[in-house]
Design a protein around this motif. Structure first.
Motif, PDB file in Angstrom:
ATOM      1  N   ILE A  18       0.938  -1.302  -0.111  1.00 28.97           N
ATOM      2  CA  ILE A  18      -0.029  -0.073  -0.063  1.00 28.97           C
ATOM      3  C   ILE A  18       0.978   1.371  -0.080  1.00 28.97           C
ATOM      4  CG2 ILE A  18      -1.899   1.007   1.188  1.00 28.97           C
ATOM      5  CD1 ILE A  18      -2.747  -1.187   2.507  1.00 28.97           C
ATOM      6  N   ASP A  19       1.818   1.264   0.888  1.00 26.38           N
ATOM      7  CA  ASP A  19       2.787   2.538   1.018  1.00 26.38           C
ATOM      8  C   ASP A  19       4.093   1.799   1.218  1.00 26.38           C
ATOM      9  OD1 ASP A  19       3.405   2.473   3.739  1.00 26.38           O
ATOM     10  OD2 ASP A  19       1.162   3.232   4.075  1.00 26.38           O
ATOM     11  N   SER A 112      -8.312   4.849   2.250  1.00 24.93           N
ATOM     12  CA  SER A 112      -7.808   4.869   1.081  1.00 24.93           C
ATOM     13  C   SER A 112      -8.157   3.657   0.061  1.00 24.93           C
ATOM     14  CB  SER A 112      -6.173   4.937   0.857  1.00 24.93           C
ATOM     15  OG  SER A 112      -5.861   3.982   1.720  1.00 24.93           O
ATOM     16  N   ALA A 113      -8.562   3.836  -1.134  1.00 26.18           N
ATOM     17  CA  ALA A 113      -9.250   2.612  -1.907  1.00 26.18           C
ATOM     18  C   ALA A 113      -8.924   3.068  -3.382  1.00 26.18           C
ATOM     19  CB  ALA A 113     -10.624   2.518  -1.805  1.00 26.18           C
ATOM     20  N   TYR A 127      -5.322   6.098  -6.359  1.00 26.96           N
ATOM     21  CA  TYR A 127      -5.336   5.421  -5.026  1.00 26.96           C
ATOM     22  C   TYR A 127      -5.318   6.614  -4.072  1.00 26.96           C
ATOM     23  CZ  TYR A 127      -4.499   1.473  -2.013  1.00 26.96           C
ATOM     24  OH  TYR A 127      -4.380   0.512  -0.978  1.00 26.96           O
ATOM     25  N   PRO A 128      -6.588   7.348  -4.216  1.00 22.85           N
ATOM     26  CA  PRO A 128      -6.402   8.374  -3.209  1.00 22.85           C
ATOM     27  C   PRO A 128      -6.555   8.246  -1.671  1.00 22.85           C
ATOM     28  CG  PRO A 128      -8.761   8.276  -4.246  1.00 22.85           C
ATOM     29  CD  PRO A 128      -7.662   7.125  -4.902  1.00 22.85           C
ATOM     30  N   VAL A 129      -6.531   9.055  -0.914  1.00 22.83           N
ATOM     31  CA  VAL A 129      -6.811   9.049   0.398  1.00 22.83           C
ATOM     32  C   VAL A 129      -7.481  10.218   1.094  1.00 22.83           C
ATOM     33  CG1 VAL A 129      -4.433   9.936   0.881  1.00 22.83           C
ATOM     34  CG2 VAL A 129      -5.435   8.661   2.779  1.00 22.83           C
ATOM     35  N   ALA A 130      -8.451   9.859   1.949  1.00 24.96           N
ATOM     36  CA  ALA A 130      -9.153  10.903   2.757  1.00 24.96           C
ATOM     37  C   ALA A 130      -8.987  10.607   4.090  1.00 24.96           C
ATOM     38  CB  ALA A 130     -10.762  10.899   2.347  1.00 24.96           C
ATOM     39  N   HIS A 177      -0.554   7.212  -9.835  1.00 23.42           N
ATOM     40  CA  HIS A 177       0.563   7.605 -10.809  1.00 23.42           C
ATOM     41  C   HIS A 177       0.007   7.135 -12.111  1.00 23.42           C
ATOM     42  CE1 HIS A 177       0.987   3.234 -10.337  1.00 23.42           C
ATOM     43  NE2 HIS A 177       1.479   3.139 -11.598  1.00 23.42           N
ATOM     44  N   VAL A 178       0.968   7.514 -13.118  1.00 22.80           N
ATOM     45  CA  VAL A 178       0.690   7.020 -14.382  1.00 22.80           C
ATOM     46  C   VAL A 178       2.051   6.954 -14.940  1.00 22.80           C
ATOM     47  CG1 VAL A 178      -0.045   7.621 -16.868  1.00 22.80           C
ATOM     48  CG2 VAL A 178      -1.517   8.449 -14.931  1.00 22.80           C
ATOM     49  N   ARG A 179       2.486   5.766 -15.429  1.00 21.18           N
ATOM     50  CA  ARG A 179       3.819   5.585 -16.016  1.00 21.18           C
ATOM     51  C   ARG A 179       3.813   4.626 -16.996  1.00 21.18           C
ATOM     52  NH1 ARG A 179       7.221   2.925 -11.386  1.00 21.18           N
ATOM     53  NH2 ARG A 179       8.507   2.169 -12.807  1.00 21.18           N
TER      54      ARG A 179
END
Length: 521
Positions: A18-19, A112-113, A127-130, A177-179
């Motif tokens: 996850i991180d 996060s989800a 993969y945002p987080v609130a 991300h975009v890669r």
């Protein structure tokens, strides 16, 4: 079994990282020591890269688990773990490697989800987080009137003691991300946390104590063979943002951070990784993109009127045959004037980190012993004529090495040192561990203001006992961390130059509960 998996039995099991600071990222590193996954440097890390590492945990080499995916023609869509993380501090704010979640006093919770899409060389994750922060009141030290009343008292740096006087929410893009990965190279745009260097808990230049910041990057997607060894590299350019609890000058709310990391593994010493990190901070000028990309590398001596540079050299030595690794990092803040300056005073503004990890077995489980220390104090409390440089702070880039009021490097902060020792029992994904951590906070500020008056009695020191457990249940995992801290003279509150000082001792109980649902992993 582990050695066989690495040598001849291909293993395609991946972990739901996850991180960069979670249990699964740690497990990848431990499995390297056991020969359960090929040895790599793990010194240029981000969650998307960690999720691509194949790991053979005990019992999974013959039939590795696979995450749930949906096929969309030639593309695949994979759900990322749902995570609900709550942190409670009973006495005062204590934030460490929490990313976008700031652990103030009271209850702080982040959710996060998201999902990850892969289509040939293209991959993207949303993969945002609130986060919701209760942010209860606790005593803080007074600060000069030119800055927010919540700002840090020891130095000019955007590292507030408290993020305002009320509860607050934060919505962040998190580990998105975009890669594109092609021909052994990677290029992309990301808000992921990066972890640079070999540290496990206290990285000197880049870790997970702050939210990830928006950046573009280019580098190797896998080690490249150059005959005499293998190399890895990454360069990035990102934008840092000031918190609402620093100064009232909108002209300096953003900072350019350009970074470069190089890692080399010599052919005659496989498992030995030698590398360097360089960070360049300067005022953000969005009107001149060319200058922002090129200027950080035009004159490495730096500009004394507007930028700051940090440099580190590091090494990690992995010995799977012994189940052991040792690592270290040396860094300095502020550029040197010339080579003679570097020769005469290499310790000017220097800091360092050292650590080790050892694996063994106990019955049908694994044991992991680990230790780490970080020393961020100035080399001398007082230097004749030249003065003291406090790591992470700078007279021109006044926000220091921070993003949104949280540290980019080691969470212990400027002028501090720390020692950690611990042991864990690991059976599959079930982990139980004990640790003891001692931190002496901001001795640079103490010696500058109070040391001559209060002597050895006035240091800001915390001793913490740590107990943690991770329990997997099918598609779920619950992680808990209990910390009990006794801290003396926090932020030198109530020190007024009189004698004897008003020496304070506070207790903080920290409880983390981390609930993770990883469908199909």
């Amino acid at each position: 079994m582990h050695a066989q998996a690495a040598a001849g039995n291909p293993c395609t099991a991946n972990l739901p990282v996850i991180d960069v600071a979670d249990d699964w990222a740690m497990l990848i590193r431990m499995r390297q020591l056991q020969g359960a996954t090929p040895v790599s440097s793990l010194t240029i890390r981000r969650p998307a890269a960690d999720r691509r590492i194949a790991v053979c945990a005990p019992g999974t080499a013959d039939s590795p688990a696979q995450p749930r995916t949906w096929r969309l023609g030639s593309a695949s869509l994979q759900p990322l773990p749902l995570r609900i993380r709550s942190t409670f501090n009973s006495g005062y704010a204590l934030d460490s490697n929490n990313g976008a979640l700031w652990a103030g006093r009271g209850l702080s919770t982040a959710v996060s989800a998201g999902f990850e899409l892969r289509a040939g060389p293209l991959s993207a994750a949303l993969y945002p987080v609130a986060a919701l922060h209760e942010n209860q009141h606790f005593p803080i030290a007074p600060v000069p009137v030119a800055y927010s009343r919540y700002s840090y008292p020891g130095h000019v740096i955007d590292w507030p003691q408290r993020h305002g006087g009320d509860s607050f929410t934060r919505l962040d893009l998190g580990q998105s991300h975009v890669r594109i990965d092609a021909f052994g190279a990677a290029v992309g745009v990301s808000t992921e946390n990066m972890w640079l260097g070999p540290a496990q808990r206290m990285p000197l230049l880049m870790g997970a104590s702050a939210p990830g910041f928006p950046h573009v990057f280019v580098g190797t997607s896998r080690p490249r063979d150059i005959g005499i060894g293998r190399i890895e590299a990454q360069a990035f350019w990102g934008r840092l943002t000031e918190s609402a609890y620093f100064d009232d000058d909108p002209a300096n709310d953003h900072t350019l951070l350009a970074g470069l990391t190089l890692v080399f593994e010599p052919v005659f010493a496989r498992g030995l990784f030698i590398g360097a990190n360089r960070m360049h901070l300067a005022g953000w000028d969005g009107s001149d993109a060319y200058a922002m990309i090129v200027d950080p590398y035009v004159d490495v001596r730096g500009n004394p009127f507007g930028d700051n540079q940090l440099l580190s050299l590091f090494a990690r030595w992995v010995l799977p045959a012994a189940g052991f690794e040792v690592y270290g990092e040396w860094a300095r803040d502020d550029h040197w004037e010339h080579w003679k300056d570097l020769l005469l005073e290499p310790d000017h503004s220097q800091v360092y980190m050292l650590g080790f990890q050892k694996t063994g077995s106990l019955g049908d489980a694994d044991l992991r012993w680990f230790g780490e220390l970080a020393h961020l104090q100035a080399a001398m409390p007082l230097r004749a004529a030249r003065g003291v440089i406090t790591f992470y702070t700078h007279s021109q880039v006044t926000q220091g090495f921070t993003h949104q009021g949280q540290l980019l490097g080691a969470w212990i902060g400027p002028g501090s040192d720390a020692q950690l020792i611990g042991v864990e029992r690991i059976a599959g994904e079930r982990m139980t561990g004990l640790g003891i951590e001692r931190v002496r906070f901001d001795d640079d500020a103490y010696y500058n203001h109070w040391g001559r008056i209060y002597g050895h009695n006035g240091h800001d020191v915390a001793l913490t006992g740590l107990l943690r457990h991770t329990e997997p249940v099918g598609d779920f995992a619950v992680r808990t961390l209990l910390g009990f801290s006794r801290r003396h003279n926090r932020n030198f509150i109530r020190f007024d130059g009189g004698h004897p000082g008003d020496f304070r001792a506070e207790t903080n109980v920290r409880l983390d509960v981390d609930f993770v649902w990883r469908p199909g992993w």
